[in-house]
Design an enzyme around this catalytic site. Structure first.
Site, PDB file in Angstrom:
ATOM      1  N   LYS A 183      89.170   5.173  17.685  1.00 27.62           N
ATOM      2  CA  LYS A 183      89.810   5.918  16.575  1.00 27.62           C
ATOM      3  C   LYS A 183      88.789   6.768  15.838  1.00 27.62           C
ATOM      4  O   LYS A 183      87.578   6.528  15.885  1.00 27.62           O
ATOM      5  CB  LYS A 183      90.500   4.973  15.605  1.00 27.62           C
ATOM      6  CG  LYS A 183      89.623   3.864  15.001  1.00 27.62           C
ATOM      7  CD  LYS A 183      88.861   4.235  13.754  1.00 27.62           C
ATOM      8  CE  LYS A 183      87.911   3.131  13.315  1.00 27.62           C
ATOM      9  NZ  LYS A 183      86.933   3.527  12.307  1.00 27.62           N
ATOM     10  N   ASP A 221      90.378  -3.152  11.783  1.00 31.88           N
ATOM     11  CA  ASP A 221      90.725  -2.011  12.642  1.00 31.88           C
ATOM     12  C   ASP A 221      91.588  -2.422  13.843  1.00 31.88           C
ATOM     13  O   ASP A 221      92.050  -1.559  14.590  1.00 31.88           O
ATOM     14  CB  ASP A 221      89.456  -1.343  13.187  1.00 31.88           C
ATOM     15  CG  ASP A 221      88.704  -0.567  12.110  1.00 31.88           C
ATOM     16  OD1 ASP A 221      89.305  -0.247  11.065  1.00 31.88           O
ATOM     17  OD2 ASP A 221      87.510  -0.284  12.333  1.00 31.88           O
TER      18      ASP A 221
HETATM   19  P1  ATP Z   1      82.702  -1.727  13.389  1.00 35.91           P
HETATM   20  O1  ATP Z   1      82.720  -0.371  12.759  1.00 35.91           O
HETATM   21  O2  ATP Z   1      84.053  -2.398  13.429  1.00 35.91           O
HETATM   22  O3  ATP Z   1      81.581  -2.621  12.935  1.00 35.91           O
HETATM   23  P2  ATP Z   1      82.117  -0.260  15.728  1.00 35.91           P
HETATM   24  O4  ATP Z   1      83.403   0.414  16.003  1.00 35.91           O
HETATM   25  O5  ATP Z   1      81.055   0.542  15.068  1.00 35.91           O
HETATM   26  O6  ATP Z   1      82.384  -1.563  14.917  1.00 35.91           O
HETATM   27  P3  ATP Z   1      81.916  -1.744  18.174  1.00 35.91           P
HETATM   28  O7  ATP Z   1      81.582  -1.072  19.448  1.00 35.91           O
HETATM   29  O8  ATP Z   1      83.308  -2.224  18.011  1.00 35.91           O
HETATM   30  O9  ATP Z   1      81.460  -0.782  17.032  1.00 35.91           O
HETATM   31  O10 ATP Z   1      80.941  -3.026  18.017  1.00 35.91           O
HETATM   32  C1  ATP Z   1      80.066  -3.306  16.992  1.00 35.91           C
HETATM   33  C2  ATP Z   1      79.217  -4.531  17.382  1.00 35.91           C
HETATM   34  O11 ATP Z   1      80.088  -5.638  17.639  1.00 35.91           O
HETATM   35  C3  ATP Z   1      78.423  -4.327  18.673  1.00 35.91           C
HETATM   36  O12 ATP Z   1      77.117  -3.901  18.390  1.00 35.91           O
HETATM   37  C4  ATP Z   1      78.448  -5.690  19.333  1.00 35.91           C
HETATM   38  O13 ATP Z   1      77.298  -6.433  19.040  1.00 35.91           O
HETATM   39  C5  ATP Z   1      79.628  -6.432  18.732  1.00 35.91           C
HETATM   40  N1  ATP Z   1      80.791  -6.610  19.646  1.00 35.91           N
HETATM   41  C6  ATP Z   1      81.587  -7.680  19.699  1.00 35.91           C
HETATM   42  N2  ATP Z   1      82.561  -7.525  20.613  1.00 35.91           N
HETATM   43  C7  ATP Z   1      82.400  -6.311  21.152  1.00 35.91           C
HETATM   44  C8  ATP Z   1      83.120  -5.588  22.145  1.00 35.91           C
HETATM   45  N3  ATP Z   1      84.183  -6.096  22.784  1.00 35.91           N
HETATM   46  N4  ATP Z   1      82.709  -4.351  22.427  1.00 35.91           N
HETATM   47  C9  ATP Z   1      81.623  -3.835  21.776  1.00 35.91           C
HETATM   48  N5  ATP Z   1      80.904  -4.485  20.869  1.00 35.91           N
HETATM   49  C10 ATP Z   1      81.282  -5.720  20.534  1.00 35.91           C
END
Ligand code: ATP
Length: 309
Positions: free
Chosen positions: A18, A148
């Protein structure tokens, strides 16, 4: 004659990342959370989760593929793992499933890739285990996993309030073209909120959906120029304060004619709205040439929510 063993039943589900077209953050509340009003739009960068049946008592396993797979945990801290565990606990069965994640959303880029995995896993395990929960029930479980996650179930365009998890679908016409610049070094979401508190303190005004009237009108009209002008992110000053080099990434997009450019969510990803696919590719190419991003991604929005393929 020997017969090949029948493959184990499996279900494949796709869920989108998103972009927050608008992110308005209110003053921190007593429980430490910030009330939000945000306009989510799902992008066509997607996660695919395949849930495969395993023997009773085998438990959960996670495997990952994709360009940034090495940055994703394979244990019980993975959001997909937690989603399977939560659903099994909710319906009172043993959580036995092999989950394979094909990642198409940048990792730790503020684009909710992990949340998309969680949403896709809920839908996949619900189908694989025949638990038959309604979308509403799945959405309630999704909100337990992260604010989210309900939007990754729903997709398209929606206004999120509360912590971003209370969703109202919104109308959006046509297709928008985006370029995203991501950085290998992440930016911790709690750290950005802490900096937001230091910069705005209790003086942050209460947030209101009415502030996004121009943006909602731009979406209804399918007008990319008006949308570009209405993009808004209250966390941008805090993210830029922590990572000043993102200013140059924004400037390059604006000099390249982006209709709007902003830090995406809590960063460090920068999002640029383009006139066309070619224009998005040109902005992305300039970021790469000027070493203003570690990876670049071009895509369209909106996109559908979590669905079985
Ligand atoms: P947010 O903004 O919700 O913190 P994001 O969208 O920036 O997250 P994501 O790729 O969802 O980033 O992941 C953030 C962190 O969560 C990663 O660095 C990782 O350590 C952990 N994580 C846990 N599960 C997952 C997953 N299925 N995919 C990616 N990262 C994951």
């Amino acid at each position: 004659m020997t017969l090949a063993a029948a493959p184990s039943p499996s279900v494949r589900v796709r869920a989108p990342g998103k972009v927050n077209l608008s992110l308005r953050v209110g003053p921190v509340e007593e429980d430490g959370y910030h009330p939000l009003v945000t306009v989510f739009q799902a992008v066509a960068l997607v996660e695919e989760v395949t849930a495969t049946e395993v023997a009773d008592g085998a438990g959960i396993s996670v495997t990952v593929e994709g360009p940034q797979a090495d940055r994703v945990p394979l244990d019980a801290t993975n959001l997909a793992w937690r989603a399977a565990e939560l659903l099994a606990e909710h319906v009172g069965i043993s959580p036995d499933v092999a989950l394979h994640l094909a990642k198409g959303v940048p990792v730790a880029g503020g684009m909710a890739g992990g949340s998309a995995d969680a949403a896709a896993t809920l839908v996949a395990c619900d189908a694989l285990w025949g638990t038959g929960l309604s979308r509403g029930e799945l959405s309630t479980l999704a909100a337990v996993l992260g604010s989210d996650v309900p939007f990754a179930l729903l997709g398209h365009t929606a206004v999120g309030t509360g912590r971003g998890h209370l969703l109202t679908p919104a109308m959006s016409r046509g297709e928008f073209h985006w370029a995203f610049a991501t950085r290998d070094e992440g930016l911790s979401t709690p750290a950005v909120y802490r900096r937001f508190d230091e910069l705005c303190g209790p003086t942050a005004p209460p947030v209101d959906v009415v502030d996004d009237n121009a943006l909602m009108q731009a979406l209804r009209a399918g007008d990319p120029s008006a949308l570009g002008a209405a993009l808004h992110n209250d966390l941008e000053p805090a993210a830029l304060d922590l990572r000043p080099e993102l200013e140059r990434t924004l400037e390059i997009a604006r000099n390249g004619g982006a209709l709007g450019a902003m830090v995406s969510g809590s960063g460090p990803t920068v999002a640029a709205l383009a006139r066309s696919r070619q224009h998005a590719l040109a902005i992305a190419a300039t970021w790469t040439a000027e070493d203003a991003a570690d990876s670049v991604w071009c895509t369209t929005a909106p996109a559908a929510g979590a669905r079985v393929l």
